[in-house]
Design an enzyme around this catalytic site. Sequence first.
Site, PDB file in Angstrom:
ATOM      1  N   GLU A   1      -2.620   4.393 -11.140  1.00  0.00           N
ATOM      2  CA  GLU A   1      -3.876   5.137 -11.155  1.00  0.00           C
ATOM      3  C   GLU A   1      -3.793   6.294 -12.138  1.00  0.00           C
ATOM      4  O   GLU A   1      -2.715   6.870 -12.347  1.00  0.00           O
ATOM      5  CB  GLU A   1      -4.234   5.629  -9.760  1.00  0.00           C
ATOM      6  CG  GLU A   1      -3.243   6.587  -9.138  1.00  0.00           C
ATOM      7  CD  GLU A   1      -3.557   6.883  -7.695  1.00  0.00           C
ATOM      8  OE1 GLU A   1      -4.128   7.960  -7.415  1.00  0.00           O
ATOM      9  OE2 GLU A   1      -3.218   6.039  -6.829  1.00  0.00           O
TER      10      GLU A   1
ATOM     11  N   ASP B   1       0.656  10.448   1.925  1.00  0.00           N
ATOM     12  CA  ASP B   1       0.369   9.733   0.682  1.00  0.00           C
ATOM     13  C   ASP B   1       0.091  10.744  -0.422  1.00  0.00           C
ATOM     14  O   ASP B   1      -1.022  10.881  -0.919  1.00  0.00           O
ATOM     15  CB  ASP B   1      -0.830   8.798   0.882  1.00  0.00           C
ATOM     16  CG  ASP B   1      -1.100   7.927  -0.340  1.00  0.00           C
ATOM     17  OD1 ASP B   1      -0.180   7.730  -1.145  1.00  0.00           O
ATOM     18  OD2 ASP B   1      -2.251   7.461  -0.475  1.00  0.00           O
TER      19      ASP B   1
ATOM     20  N   ARG C   1      -5.902   1.534 -12.475  1.00  0.00           N
ATOM     21  CA  ARG C   1      -6.850   2.015 -11.463  1.00  0.00           C
ATOM     22  C   ARG C   1      -7.585   3.245 -11.986  1.00  0.00           C
ATOM     23  O   ARG C   1      -6.969   4.262 -12.310  1.00  0.00           O
ATOM     24  CB  ARG C   1      -6.087   2.336 -10.176  1.00  0.00           C
ATOM     25  CG  ARG C   1      -6.906   3.002  -9.095  1.00  0.00           C
ATOM     26  CD  ARG C   1      -6.120   2.976  -7.809  1.00  0.00           C
ATOM     27  NE  ARG C   1      -6.477   4.034  -6.886  1.00  0.00           N
ATOM     28  CZ  ARG C   1      -5.975   4.174  -5.657  1.00  0.00           C
ATOM     29  NH1 ARG C   1      -5.085   3.296  -5.218  1.00  0.00           N
ATOM     30  NH2 ARG C   1      -6.335   5.169  -4.880  1.00  0.00           N
TER      31      ARG C   1
ATOM     32  N   SER D   1       0.813  -1.210   0.000  1.00  0.00           N
ATOM     33  CA  SER D   1       0.000   0.000   0.000  1.00  0.00           C
ATOM     34  C   SER D   1       0.850   1.265   0.000  1.00  0.00           C
ATOM     35  O   SER D   1       1.731   1.437   0.846  1.00  0.00           O
ATOM     36  CB  SER D   1      -0.909  -0.007   1.232  1.00  0.00           C
ATOM     37  OG  SER D   1      -1.397   1.280   1.524  1.00  0.00           O
ATOM     38  N   GLY D   2       0.542   2.167  -0.936  1.00  0.00           N
ATOM     39  CA  GLY D   2       1.235   3.448  -0.955  1.00  0.00           C
ATOM     40  C   GLY D   2       0.985   4.256   0.295  1.00  0.00           C
ATOM     41  O   GLY D   2       1.909   4.861   0.859  1.00  0.00           O
ATOM     42  N   LEU D   3      -0.276   4.277   0.744  1.00  0.00           N
ATOM     43  CA  LEU D   3      -0.619   4.996   1.972  1.00  0.00           C
ATOM     44  C   LEU D   3       0.131   4.423   3.165  1.00  0.00           C
ATOM     45  O   LEU D   3       0.733   5.155   3.960  1.00  0.00           O
ATOM     46  CB  LEU D   3      -2.125   4.921   2.220  1.00  0.00           C
ATOM     47  CG  LEU D   3      -2.610   5.354   3.606  1.00  0.00           C
ATOM     48  CD1 LEU D   3      -2.295   6.818   3.878  1.00  0.00           C
ATOM     49  CD2 LEU D   3      -4.108   5.091   3.760  1.00  0.00           C
TER      50      LEU D   3
ATOM     51  N   ASP E   1       1.204  -0.878  -5.041  1.00  0.00           N
ATOM     52  CA  ASP E   1       0.518   0.377  -5.312  1.00  0.00           C
ATOM     53  C   ASP E   1       1.553   1.355  -5.877  1.00  0.00           C
ATOM     54  O   ASP E   1       2.348   1.934  -5.143  1.00  0.00           O
ATOM     55  CB  ASP E   1      -0.088   0.909  -4.010  1.00  0.00           C
ATOM     56  CG  ASP E   1      -0.818   2.222  -4.180  1.00  0.00           C
ATOM     57  OD1 ASP E   1      -0.899   2.728  -5.312  1.00  0.00           O
ATOM     58  OD2 ASP E   1      -1.326   2.742  -3.162  1.00  0.00           O
TER      59      ASP E   1
ATOM     60  N   HIS F   1     -12.390   2.555  -8.230  1.00  0.00           N
ATOM     61  CA  HIS F   1     -12.298   3.078  -6.865  1.00  0.00           C
ATOM     62  C   HIS F   1     -13.463   4.018  -6.579  1.00  0.00           C
ATOM     63  O   HIS F   1     -13.965   4.707  -7.476  1.00  0.00           O
ATOM     64  CB  HIS F   1     -10.978   3.827  -6.702  1.00  0.00           C
ATOM     65  CG  HIS F   1     -10.482   3.890  -5.300  1.00  0.00           C
ATOM     66  ND1 HIS F   1     -10.868   3.016  -4.310  1.00  0.00           N
ATOM     67  CD2 HIS F   1      -9.583   4.732  -4.703  1.00  0.00           C
ATOM     68  CE1 HIS F   1     -10.248   3.308  -3.190  1.00  0.00           C
ATOM     69  NE2 HIS F   1      -9.466   4.355  -3.395  1.00  0.00           N
TER      70      HIS F   1
ATOM     71  N   ASN G   1      -3.863  11.354  -1.931  1.00  0.00           N
ATOM     72  CA  ASN G   1      -4.691  10.226  -1.500  1.00  0.00           C
ATOM     73  C   ASN G   1      -6.143  10.467  -1.872  1.00  0.00           C
ATOM     74  O   ASN G   1      -6.673  11.571  -1.708  1.00  0.00           O
ATOM     75  CB  ASN G   1      -4.552  10.028   0.016  1.00  0.00           C
ATOM     76  CG  ASN G   1      -5.330   8.828   0.512  1.00  0.00           C
ATOM     77  OD1 ASN G   1      -6.536   8.896   0.715  1.00  0.00           O
ATOM     78  ND2 ASN G   1      -4.642   7.728   0.695  1.00  0.00           N
ATOM     79  N   SER G   2      -6.802   9.438  -2.361  1.00  0.00           N
ATOM     80  CA  SER G   2      -8.154   9.566  -2.919  1.00  0.00           C
ATOM     81  C   SER G   2      -9.194   9.997  -1.904  1.00  0.00           C
ATOM     82  O   SER G   2     -10.276  10.457  -2.285  1.00  0.00           O
ATOM     83  CB  SER G   2      -8.579   8.241  -3.546  1.00  0.00           C
ATOM     84  OG  SER G   2      -7.705   7.879  -4.587  1.00  0.00           O
TER      85      SER G   2
ATOM     86  N   LYS H   1       0.324  12.897  -6.961  1.00  0.00           N
ATOM     87  CA  LYS H   1      -1.066  12.576  -6.666  1.00  0.00           C
ATOM     88  C   LYS H   1      -1.361  12.824  -5.194  1.00  0.00           C
ATOM     89  O   LYS H   1      -0.457  12.934  -4.371  1.00  0.00           O
ATOM     90  CB  LYS H   1      -1.366  11.110  -7.025  1.00  0.00           C
ATOM     91  CG  LYS H   1      -0.416  10.052  -6.459  1.00  0.00           C
ATOM     92  CD  LYS H   1      -0.626   9.582  -5.022  1.00  0.00           C
ATOM     93  CE  LYS H   1      -2.051   9.241  -4.685  1.00  0.00           C
ATOM     94  NZ  LYS H   1      -2.150   7.906  -4.007  1.00  0.00           N
TER      95      LYS H   1
ATOM     96  N   ASP I   1       1.025   4.207  -7.303  1.00  0.00           N
ATOM     97  CA  ASP I   1       0.471   5.559  -7.438  1.00  0.00           C
ATOM     98  C   ASP I   1       0.199   5.837  -8.921  1.00  0.00           C
ATOM     99  O   ASP I   1      -0.335   4.992  -9.612  1.00  0.00           O
ATOM    100  CB  ASP I   1       1.393   6.593  -6.803  1.00  0.00           C
ATOM    101  CG  ASP I   1       1.407   6.505  -5.288  1.00  0.00           C
ATOM    102  OD1 ASP I   1       0.447   5.952  -4.721  1.00  0.00           O
ATOM    103  OD2 ASP I   1       2.377   6.966  -4.665  1.00  0.00           O
TER     104      ASP I   1
END
Length: 310
Positions: free
Chosen positions: A125, A69, A169, A57-59, A96, A200, A133-134, A131, A98
């Site tokens: 993504e 992130d 993504r 996980s990137g986060l 991930d 997502h 975090n979503s 980027k 990103d």
Amino acid sequence: MSHVGESGLSNTVVSAAAKPSLRGIIQANTLGFIMEAHDALSATIAERAGFKGLWASGLSIASSLGYRDANEASWTQLVEVVERMADAASIPILVDGDSGFGNFNNARLAAKKLFQHGAAGVCLEDKGFPKMNSFVGDRHPLAEISEFCGRLRAVKDTLGSEDFVLVARVEALIAGYDQQEALMRAHAYADAGADAILIHSRKSDASEILAFAREWSNRLPLVIVPTKYYRTPVDEYRAAKISTVIWANHNMRAAVSAMRQVCERILREGTIAGIENEVATLDDVFDLLNYRELAEAETRYLPPAAVAAE
């Protein structure tokens, strides 16, 4: 038979036929689960729990390094962490990636290094660089479709091996676009060579995810990350023919919660007596890091006099 890598954590050696593959998980007819890990220890714990695949996980990796992130950690730092995870665990790792850390060239360089250091696949993504975090804020500008397709093609041309999985993504729903935009992007990414699509959502229910799945009609395997819509019964994903569920940040969040509670309690009580039975034993830690193998190796490789002198 087992061996110990540079990280010191044990890694069970299995035959190529017996070892689960990321492609096999994603293309299976049954719903698969992939668990988040952010270092060698969490990767080992997830594997021993029974998961067949890992999500780097990137986060979670950024958080464990003390970064946000938002591409504050570099792709070389990500590669270093993934290498440790791959050294510790024998199950495949989907990374991930990103948005690819830049343009097509950055994306293919990062993907190549990840593959060389143990990753089984990468997820990119369709955002610009850097980027965010979503789930943070409302500014999530998307990449131009043609430019992002170039990133995907560059990775595919560089790592066209059946051993490496490329997941695209789609962030259109995160950015506030409608289903048609999300579907248009997903089809373009499939044409560009993606092996699977990750759709997502930041909604608290799975309605737009399930609506996307119906329209997508299983053209490619569909991957989801139900961090926000966690109350949805898993059987709904099976009915929608979703391929894979990623539990994307829960080891990291569990660690944060547990460490905070332990720190606050020790400070408050001024002793560790009350928490000793609520934390992992040292023997548990020694087992995870395979200290037994090291002790056996000392007996095998160190001269008796050297052992006695220590």
